[in-house]
Scaffold this active site. Structure first.
Site, short mmCIF file in Angstrom:
data_model
loop_
_atom_site.label_atom_id
_atom_site.label_comp_id
_atom_site.label_asym_id
_atom_site.label_seq_id
_atom_site.Cartn_x
_atom_site.Cartn_y
_atom_site.Cartn_z
N HIS A 196 9.80 23.81 33.38
CA HIS A 196 10.04 22.36 33.42
C HIS A 196 9.30 21.64 32.30
CE1 HIS A 196 6.27 20.89 35.44
NE2 HIS A 196 6.30 22.03 36.08
N GLU A 236 11.02 18.31 37.73
CA GLU A 236 10.33 19.23 38.64
C GLU A 236 9.15 18.58 39.32
OE1 GLU A 236 7.58 22.34 40.09
OE2 GLU A 236 7.20 20.73 38.63
N GLU A 237 8.39 17.77 38.59
CA GLU A 237 7.16 17.19 39.15
C GLU A 237 7.44 16.22 40.30
OE1 GLU A 237 4.31 18.18 38.79
OE2 GLU A 237 4.03 19.06 36.81
N HIS A 285 -3.19 19.85 37.39
CA HIS A 285 -3.00 18.41 37.62
C HIS A 285 -4.24 17.60 37.25
CE1 HIS A 285 0.87 18.35 40.24
NE2 HIS A 285 0.95 19.21 39.23
N ASP A 339 0.86 22.50 32.64
CA ASP A 339 1.88 22.55 33.69
C ASP A 339 2.95 21.52 33.33
OD1 ASP A 339 3.34 22.52 36.05
OD2 ASP A 339 1.81 21.44 37.18
#
Length: 342
Positions: free
Chosen positions: A67, A218-219, A318, A184
Site C-alpha cells: 500500500h 489500506e490505512e 505508526h 509502513d
C-alpha cells in the site's frame, strides 16, 4: 543481486511524496512513470489503485500487494486564533507527532507549512505542558503564516477537509538503517519496484502471471477490498511488527501466520517458510493481534482467494519507524523466490 543504488534512490524519491489515504495521485503517478520506463503495463482500478502486470509463462494470475497510502491528518476546523484543529487519517501515534513539521494542501493547489503542537506547547507558560494528553482535542497546527484570527487563515484559502501531510524525515544511515515515517508501507512499494527492476534488467519471466497492486486506502481499511477476479491468490507485502513476545527483528523478513483478521492460508504460509529455509533467509514467523493488511481487506471484500502476508521487520510502527537493509533484502529475496516457483 538487486540494484541497491536504484532501491535507495526509490526510497528517497517515493518517501518524499506526500500520500495519506485518499491523497495519493502524485505518488501513483510517480510509480506509474517508473514502471512504464521498465517496460511493464499499468492500469488503475476505479478506486485509484495502481496495477502493474508482469506476464508469466502461463495465464494463472497471482496478486502481490503493497500500500502506497500513509497516515496523515485533515483540517477539522479553524480556531478563532487562526490555528487549525485536525482529525486523524488512519491511526498515527499522536504522542510522536508533537513538534513535527507538516504541509497543508488546499483545494486550490496552494501548499502551506506548519508545526503540529500541543495546545499547551510551552513549559514556561502552561502548567500542564508536560502532562496534557496528546489527542485531537488537545493538539493543533501552528501555521507558518502571519495569522491571528479565523478570517486571516480563511483568506489563505485553507478550509475544512484540506490534507495535512507530516514530514517523513527519511534517512538511510551508512550501516543500513532506514529511519522515516511511513516505512509502513512505502518500503514494501520500494521492495516491489526493486524486484521489478531485477526482472527487467535480467529479462526474467516468472512462471505465472503476476499483478503488482499498489493500493491507496489500506490505512483506513479498504485498500484491496476489491481485486481483479482473475487473481487466484494474493500475497500482501507490508511491515513486520517488532516488540513484546514477537521474534521478528529489523534484519528479518516477517511471515505472519495470523493477525486480527484471523489466520492466513496454511499452505501459503508453510510454503513461504520452506522458501525462506531453502534460500537461507533470515526470517521470523509471528502473530500480530492488533494488525490487518490488504490481504485482510481482500478477504473481507469477498474475493475467492488464498492469502498470506510477508514484510521487513519495522520498529516503532505508526510512530518514527525504522527498518534495515538486511530485512528489506530478505523480503525481496523471498518475494522473488515466491514468483519463480512453479
Amino acid at each position: 543481486m538487486f540494484d541497491l543504488v536504484y532501491l535507495k534512490s526509490m526510497i528517497h524519491h517515493l518517501f518524499s511524496i506526500d500520500s495519506p489515504s485518499g491523497f495519493t495521485k502524485n505518488a501513483t503517478a510517480y510509480l506509474e512513470k517508473e514502471i512504464k520506463e521498465l517496460g511493464y503495463e499499468t492500469h488503475y482500478t476505479q478506486s485509484g489503485n495502481l496495477v502493474c502486470t508482469i506476464n508469466g509463462m502461463d495465464d494463472i494470475v497471482y496478486g502481490v500487494g503493497a500500500h502506497l497510502d500513509t497516515l496523515g491528518l485533515m483540517v477539522r476546523s479553524i480556531q478563532d486564533n487562526g490555528k487549525l484543529n485536525f482529525e486523524k487519517i488512519g491511526g498515527p501515534n499522536l504522542n510522536t507527532l508533537d513538534g513535527e513539521y507538516c504541509r497543508i494542501y488546499t483545494r486550490n493547489n496552494k501548499i502551506y507549512t506548519g508545526t503540529i503542537l500541543s495546545k499547551s506547547p510551552s513549559s514556561h507558560v502552561f502548567l500542564d505542558a508536560l502532562t496534557r494528553e496528546r489527542n485531537e482535542e488537545n493538539m493543533e497546527i501552528r501555521l507558518d503564516e502571519i495569522v491571528y484570527s479565523k478570517e486571516d487563515t480563511q483568506k489563505l484559502g485553507i478550509e475544512t477537509g484540506d490534507y495535512i501531510c507530516i514530514d517523513p524525515k527519511t534517512t538511510i544511515t551508512e550501516n543500513g538503517f532506514v529511519k522515516s515515517r511511513f516505512i509502513d508501507d512505502k518500503i514494501s512499494c520500494c521492495i516491489l519496484m526493486g524486484v521489478l527492476k531485477y526482472l527487467h534488467d535480467n529479462q526474467i519471466i516468472p512462471c505465472h502471471t503476476f499483478k503488482f497492486i499498489f493500493s491507496t486506502y489500506e490505512e483506513v481499511g479498504h485498500g484491496s477490498s476489491y481485486i481483479e477476479k482473475d487473481i487466484v491468490q494474493f500475497l500482501a507485502v507490508d511491515m513486520g511488527c517488532i516488540g513484546l513476545d514477537l521474534s521478528c527483528t529489523e534484519q528479518d523478513v516477517s511471515i505472519c501466520a495470523k493477525d486480527s483478521s484471523g489466520p492466513y492460508d496454511y499452505d501459503m504460509v508453510s510454503n513461504l517458510i520452506e522458501l525462506s529455509k531453502k534460500n537461507q533467509l533470515s526470517y521470523a514467523v509471528d502473530i500480530y493481534p492488533k494488525y490487518s493488511s490488504d490481504a485482510s481487506a481482500a478477504q473481507r471484500g469477498g474475493n475467492n482467494i488464498r492469502t498470506a502476508l510477508i514484510g521487513p521487520g519495522v520498529h516503532a510502527s505508526h510512530g518514527m519507524e525504522r527498518c534495515h537493509m538486511d530485512g528489506i533484502l530478505n523480503t525481496m529475496k523471498l518475494l522473488y523466490a515466491y514468483m519463480m516457483q512453479k
